[in-house]
Each structure stands twice: as structure tokens, then as C-alpha cells.
Enzyme design. Structure first.
Site, PDB file in Angstrom:
ATOM      1  CD1 TRP A   1      -2.269  -2.229   1.479  1.00 25.76           C
ATOM      2  CD2 TRP A   1      -3.035  -1.020  -0.239  1.00 25.76           C
ATOM      3  NE1 TRP A   1      -3.285  -2.927   0.871  1.00 25.76           N
ATOM      4  CE2 TRP A   1      -3.774  -2.222  -0.173  1.00 25.76           C
ATOM      5  CE3 TRP A   1      -3.336  -0.109  -1.251  1.00 25.76           C
ATOM      6  CZ2 TRP A   1      -4.804  -2.526  -1.088  1.00 25.76           C
ATOM      7  CZ3 TRP A   1      -4.353  -0.410  -2.158  1.00 25.76           C
ATOM      8  CH2 TRP A   1      -5.068  -1.596  -2.072  1.00 25.76           C
TER       9      TRP A   1
ATOM     10  CG  ASP B   1      -3.513   4.232   3.786  1.00 26.12           C
ATOM     11  OD1 ASP B   1      -4.618   4.098   4.349  1.00 26.12           O
ATOM     12  OD2 ASP B   1      -3.170   3.585   2.779  1.00 26.12           O
TER      13      ASP B   1
ATOM     14  CE  LYS C   1      -8.783  -3.272   4.407  1.00 31.44           C
ATOM     15  NZ  LYS C   1      -9.318  -3.010   3.089  1.00 31.44           N
TER      16      LYS C   1
HETATM   17  N1  PMP Z   1      -4.520   1.570   1.884  1.00 33.16           N
HETATM   18  C1  PMP Z   1      -4.609   0.449   2.621  1.00 33.16           C
HETATM   19  C2  PMP Z   1      -3.688   0.287   3.792  1.00 33.16           C
HETATM   20  C3  PMP Z   1      -5.550  -0.527   2.296  1.00 33.16           C
HETATM   21  O1  PMP Z   1      -5.637  -1.650   3.019  1.00 33.16           O
HETATM   22  C4  PMP Z   1      -6.408  -0.319   1.189  1.00 33.16           C
HETATM   23  C5  PMP Z   1      -7.480  -1.304   0.800  1.00 33.16           C
HETATM   24  N2  PMP Z   1      -7.351  -2.576   1.171  1.00 33.16           N
HETATM   25  C6  PMP Z   1      -6.258   0.860   0.446  1.00 33.16           C
HETATM   26  C7  PMP Z   1      -5.317   1.780   0.832  1.00 33.16           C
HETATM   27  C8  PMP Z   1      -7.134   1.133  -0.751  1.00 33.16           C
HETATM   28  O2  PMP Z   1      -8.379   1.444  -0.280  1.00 33.16           O
HETATM   29  P1  PMP Z   1      -9.629   1.679  -1.240  1.00 33.16           P
HETATM   30  O3  PMP Z   1      -9.949   0.343  -1.838  1.00 33.16           O
HETATM   31  O4  PMP Z   1     -10.672   2.158  -0.267  1.00 33.16           O
HETATM   32  O5  PMP Z   1      -9.262   2.687  -2.241  1.00 33.16           O
END
Ligand code: PMP
Length: 348
Positions: free
Chosen positions: A90, A160, A184
């Protein structure tokens, strides 16, 4: 998982919210009824996280992925670079997006260790003139978590928090901006919460779309356009549930205990392996592999038959991943451990 009691309450209120004759899904976002839902959710989230008054709380769409762009577009100001801590998939995505708008200094990366640790802060190369420092407190795919907030001096820290917000108390004041996709620990997909220090809301980079401009969302109190009303409402129910559970101290106590129990079960059996350095192991996402990867499919199938779902690891790392988000009851973790012991006895 969402707490069962939250879903039951959403079901009870589905067709007629508090005698209005309307479902929350049918309400105008400008109605009095929805305003009361929205304000209560914000107030409860502020209370849970002790958000200081000089921070705005925004309820947006576009997921955490939109924040990968919104953060640099709005926080760069006149500066041309930002520091990023690269601790997993991420962070890499956040970096790739930021590189479209600025020079990204990767202050540390643990990619050479396949993202199984967080390097010692003493080795990070932070820059005093960076517009901000971005980190990913919990790497959902790799199961790596910061158990200490990075020190960045006067440079605003951006986190994030998608897969760890509300898992424990958090010192918001150590951050310039916090963002988290809701799906989550907070509620259904479709909502992204942003908590941002008021002085960081300035003019965005020229050409930034209106919907990607924090200032617009702040001024309109997250109603610049139609917000994700139903996820916002369900998140509000989750915030109330968290308060009933004793707040974030209680969640931290519970989450730590559960994660330790699962890691102990993994470490005690050579059939299972978690590659993450002990001090960086996540309380939320526990990846593990089996001694024989040919058994992966069978493990997942048999677990599903026991009611243990969503255990497949991310396609980029393989193996398994147990996610222990707030909504997971203790019994779910116990059942997983019992299943793992039994599976290893039969196949190990
Ligand atoms: N950052 C993290 C740490 C994540 O776990 C996720 C999704 N699993 C995201 C960003 C992306 O999130 P989204 O699908 O809501 O764009």
C-alpha cells in the site's frame, strides 16, 4: 466483519428510520433527519479518537486510493517534494500516485526484505524541507504495523490508517492528516474518513479537480456533493457500538490479546509460518503460510466449511491472511486457532 449487533440494528431501521417513514437510503443528504445522523457520527468519532478542535473530520467517497492523489495535490503547497516510508504494497501504491505530482523521497524501504520489517527510524532519510511525511501504519497485505508513531519534527505526518483506525487509541495531534477507507474497521465500503489539521487546508495545486480539493469538502462539511449517506450512517452505528464496548482502550486490549494468541499458535507449530519480524507484526492482519503450499486450497476450502471465510492471502504474497478487525468476535479467532491445530494434525 461488521459487528452483528450493528447489522441487526441496520436491519431493524432499514425500512423506517426512527418513525420518519423513510429508509436512510431514501433520505436527502440535506434533510434534517440525515443531518442528525451525520452530526452524531462525527461527534462520536471525534470523541472516540479525542480529535482536537483544530482538526476537520471529512466523510468522503473515492476510497483511500483517491487520498493517494488528494494528499499531494492539497498538501504540497509551494514545495516540490515529500518523504514516503515504504513498508509494503500500500505504501508503494501511495508512492506511485504521488510521483505523478511531486518528487518522492523514499526515506526508508524494506522491499529487499520482502516487507517483513520496518527499518530502524535512525536509518530513515527524512528531509526538513519535505511538504509532508507519508506512512502506512498498517500494511494490510504484508501484515506489518508501526507500533510507534514516526517522529517527523515540524514536517506534517500523513497516515493511511485504512486497516487500523479505531483498533486502539491514537494521538491524532501527532499527525497533520489521517485517512482511512471505512471498509475494515468502520463500516461498509464507499466511505473514506479524513481527519486533517485546519492550517493544512490551503489552495491545492492548479488544475486540481473540485472533488479532489479538501477546501471544498471542509467548507461544505462533506456535503459538497451527495456524500455516501448509507455507509456514513452504518459507520455511525459502528461508532456507537465501539463506545458501548468501552472505547478504543478496550479495543486495543482485546485486539492485542487476540493477535498475540494467533501468533503464538503459528509460532508453536512448524507447519505454519509468519515471516514478519516480531516487533512489527500487525494486530489486524496476520499473514501465514503452510509448510506445503499444495495444501493451500484444501485449507481454504475446509476452513470455509467451518464458517471461517476470507482467509486467502493477497494474490501478490500468496498463502493465508487472517484479518482480525474490530467486528470479529473473539470466538472467531478461537475457532480459527482450533481449526489450524486440527488441520496441522491431519496434514502436517
Ligand atoms: N490503503 C490500505 C492500507 C488498504 O488496506 C487499502 C485497501 N485494502 C487501500 C489503501 C485502498 O483502499 P480503497 O480500496 O478504499 O481505495
Amino acid at each position: 466483519m461488521l459487528p452483528e449487533s450493528v447489522m441487526r440494528r441496520a436491519r431493524e431501521e432499514l425500512l423506517d428510520w426512527h418513525g420518519t417513514g423513510l429508509s436512510v437510503m431514501e433520505m436527502s443528504h440535506r434533510s434534517k433527519a440525515f443531518a442528525s445522523i451525520a452530526e452524531k457520527a462525527e461527534a462520536d468519532l471525534r470523541e472516540l479518537l479525542s480529535v482536537p478542535d483544530h482538526y476537520h473530520v471529512l466523510f468522503l467517497q473515492g476510497g483511500a486510493s483517491s487520498q493517494f492523489a488528494m494528499v499531494p495535490l492539497n498538501l504540497l503547497g509551494t514545495r516540490g517534494s515529500a518523504d514516503y516510508l515504504c513498508t509494503g504494497s500500500w505504501s508503494k501504491k501511495a508512492i506511485a500516485e504521488a510521483q505523478r505530482y511531486c518528487t518522492v523521497n523514499v526515506a526508508t524501504t524494506s522491499e529487499a526484505d520482502h516487507f517483513t520489517s520496518i527499518r530502524d527510524p535512525g536509518s530513515w532519510q527524512l528531509h526538513a524541507d519535505a511538504a509532508f511525511v507519508h506512512y502506512t501504519p498498517n500494511e494490510t497485505i504484508h501484515g506489518v504495523e508501526f507500533h510507534r508513531i514516526p517522529e517527523t519534527g515540524a514536517v506534517p505526518l500523513v497516515g493511511d490508517f485504512s486497516s487500523t483506525l479505531l483498533s486502539r487509541p491514537l494521538d491524532v495531534s501527532r499527525h497533520g492528516l489521517i485517512y482511512a477507507g471505512a471498509q475494515k474497521n468502520m463500516g461498509p465500503a464507499g466511505l473514506c474518513v479524513v481527519i486533517v489539521r485546519a492550517d493544512l487546508i490551503t489552495a491545492p495545486r492548479a488544475g486540481t479537480p473540485a472533488m479532489f480539493t479538501y477546501k471544498n469538502h471542509v467548507e461544505a462539511r462533506s456535503m459538497y456533493n451527495t456524500p455516501p449517506t448509507y455507509p456514513w450512517y452504518v459507520a455511525g452505528l459502528v461508532f456507537e457500538w465501539l463506545q458501548e464496548q468501552g472505547g478504543l482502550e478496550a479495543m486495543a486490549h482485546r485486539n492485542r490479546r487476540r493477535a498475540e494468541k494467533l501468533y503464538a499458535a503459528i509460532d508453536a507449530d512448524a507447519f505454519y509460518h509468519n515471516p514478519v519480524r516480531k516487533e512489527s507484526r500487525s494486530w489486524m492482519n496476520v499473514p501465514f503460510t503452510l509448510a506445503n503450499s499444495d495444501l493451500d486450497e484444501r485449507f481454504i476450502e475446509q476452513a470455509a466449511r467451518e464458517g471461517l471465510h476470507e482467509l486467502k492471502g493477497h494474490r501478490s504474497v500468496g498463502g493465508m491472511r487472517a484479518s482480525l478487525y474490530n467486528g470479529m468476535p473473539d470466538a472467531g479467532v478461537e475457532a480459527l486457532i482450533d481449526f489450524m491445530v486440527d488441520f496441522s494434525r491431519r496434514h502436517g
